[in-house]
Enzyme design. Structure first.
Site, PDB file in Angstrom:
ATOM      1  N   ASP A  67     -59.551  89.739   7.697  1.00 45.90           N
ATOM      2  CA  ASP A  67     -59.198  89.242   6.367  1.00 45.90           C
ATOM      3  C   ASP A  67     -60.232  89.692   5.340  1.00 45.90           C
ATOM      4  OD1 ASP A  67     -61.275  87.531   7.284  1.00 45.90           O
ATOM      5  OD2 ASP A  67     -59.827  86.018   7.880  1.00 45.90           O
ATOM      6  N   ASP A 136     -59.238  72.899  10.209  1.00 36.65           N
ATOM      7  CA  ASP A 136     -57.836  72.484  10.072  1.00 36.65           C
ATOM      8  C   ASP A 136     -56.917  73.294  10.969  1.00 36.65           C
ATOM      9  OD1 ASP A 136     -57.856  74.929   8.821  1.00 36.65           O
ATOM     10  OD2 ASP A 136     -57.244  74.199   6.855  1.00 36.65           O
ATOM     11  N   HIS A 138     -56.789  76.692  11.162  1.00 33.30           N
ATOM     12  CA  HIS A 138     -56.366  78.016  10.690  1.00 33.30           C
ATOM     13  C   HIS A 138     -57.079  79.115  11.475  1.00 33.30           C
ATOM     14  CE1 HIS A 138     -59.955  77.785   7.894  1.00 33.30           C
ATOM     15  NE2 HIS A 138     -60.046  79.050   8.267  1.00 33.30           N
ATOM     16  N   GLU A 143     -53.541  79.461   6.547  1.00 33.48           N
ATOM     17  CA  GLU A 143     -53.742  78.042   6.321  1.00 33.48           C
ATOM     18  C   GLU A 143     -52.571  77.225   6.875  1.00 33.48           C
ATOM     19  OE1 GLU A 143     -56.570  77.264   5.581  1.00 33.48           O
ATOM     20  OE2 GLU A 143     -57.322  77.909   3.630  1.00 33.48           O
TER      21      GLU A 143
END
Length: 260
Positions: A67, A136, A138, A143
């Site tokens: 990314d 979370d 990801h 996300e």
């Protein structure tokens, strides 16, 4: 999905490096998927050590970053292209032109994302993808709510991710709101996925994606569907797993010929 519980990050880095070294020795032109963040650092440290001390050869290998932030100026120290160069590729003999990253400064983001997908496919796809996982759940910057079939694209970061990443910047105000990330479908195309998670702060995310349902709310849970996903975690990250004892027993009795 194979879950391996190890004492700490040093052992995790060594085991992941074993898999990468074995891959390079049987396929010198292997394509590696490179993640950033704290989790992969022990892997990169160990690979750099093996290159320096044992001659582990990366000269024919390719690397693709997972990314990149959108909007950081070229050469910004926290751009992921620079982080990967600093933490890994400058420490081994991989050719600079063989290290690829999404273009967060592209004028045409959509075309740039497609070109990135095409570049991976042209080299036969990623042989081994290194991953971390967010608090979370990801992976990459996929996300919660990301499509399980998504491809490389632009994403908006949730505030928790920006807060988690603020430690790398002067303040949270400097953390970009947008990124380009390989999609979950792109990650799933990798032939082998090695995900690393350490620390108690990752325990809930690990439990959710390893033992919870496959769901877009926990992006990493898609790895339950991957044919060759290896999850390397320490005791703290494993602390919420219901089947932790079974995972330990399975690994302790794993046939040596099976490999990672």
């Amino acid at each position: 999905m194979e879950v391996v519980i190890l004492p700490g990050s040093k052992q995790i880095g060594a085991l992941a490096a074993d898999a990468i070294e074995a891959l390079l020795r049987r396929k010198p032109n292997a394509v590696l998927g490179l993640a950033t963040g704290s989790s992969p650092l022990p892997i990169y440290d160990e690979l750099a050590r093996r290159h320096e001390q044992g001659g582990l050869d990366f000269s024919q290998a390719h690397g693709f970053a997972l990314d990149e932030y959108v909007g950081l100026e070229p050469g910004h120290p926290e751009s992921y292209r620079e982080v990967i160069r600093r933490e890994f590729t400058n420490r081994v003999n991989i050719k600079p032109e063989n290290v690829h990253g999404p273009d967060g400064a592209a004028q045409d983001i959509l075309a740039s994302c497609q070109a990135y997908e095409d570049a991976m496919k042209a080299l036969g796809g990623v042989d081994l993808q290194i991953l971390g996982v967010g608090t979370d759940g990801h992976i990459g910057f996929n996300e919660p709510g990301s499509s399980l079939a998504s491809r490389t694209r632009i994403k908006t970061l949730i505030e928790q991710t920006r807060k988690d990443n603020a430690r790398f910047f002067k303040s949270i105000d400097d953390v970009p709101h947008h990124v380009i990330t390989q999609g979950l479908g792109t990650i799933m195309d990798a032939k082998h996925v090695v995900l690393v998670a350490t620390g108690a702060q990752k325990a809930q995310a690990v439990r959710d994606f390893v033992e919870g349902p496959v769901s877009a709310i926990c992006a990493a849970s898609v790895l339950q569907l991957h044919p060759h996903a290896t999850i390397l975690i320490d005791e703290a990250a494993a602390s919420s797993l219901k089947l932790a004892d079974y995972y330990r027993h399975t690994y302790d009795n794993k046939p040596k010929w099976q490999g990672l």
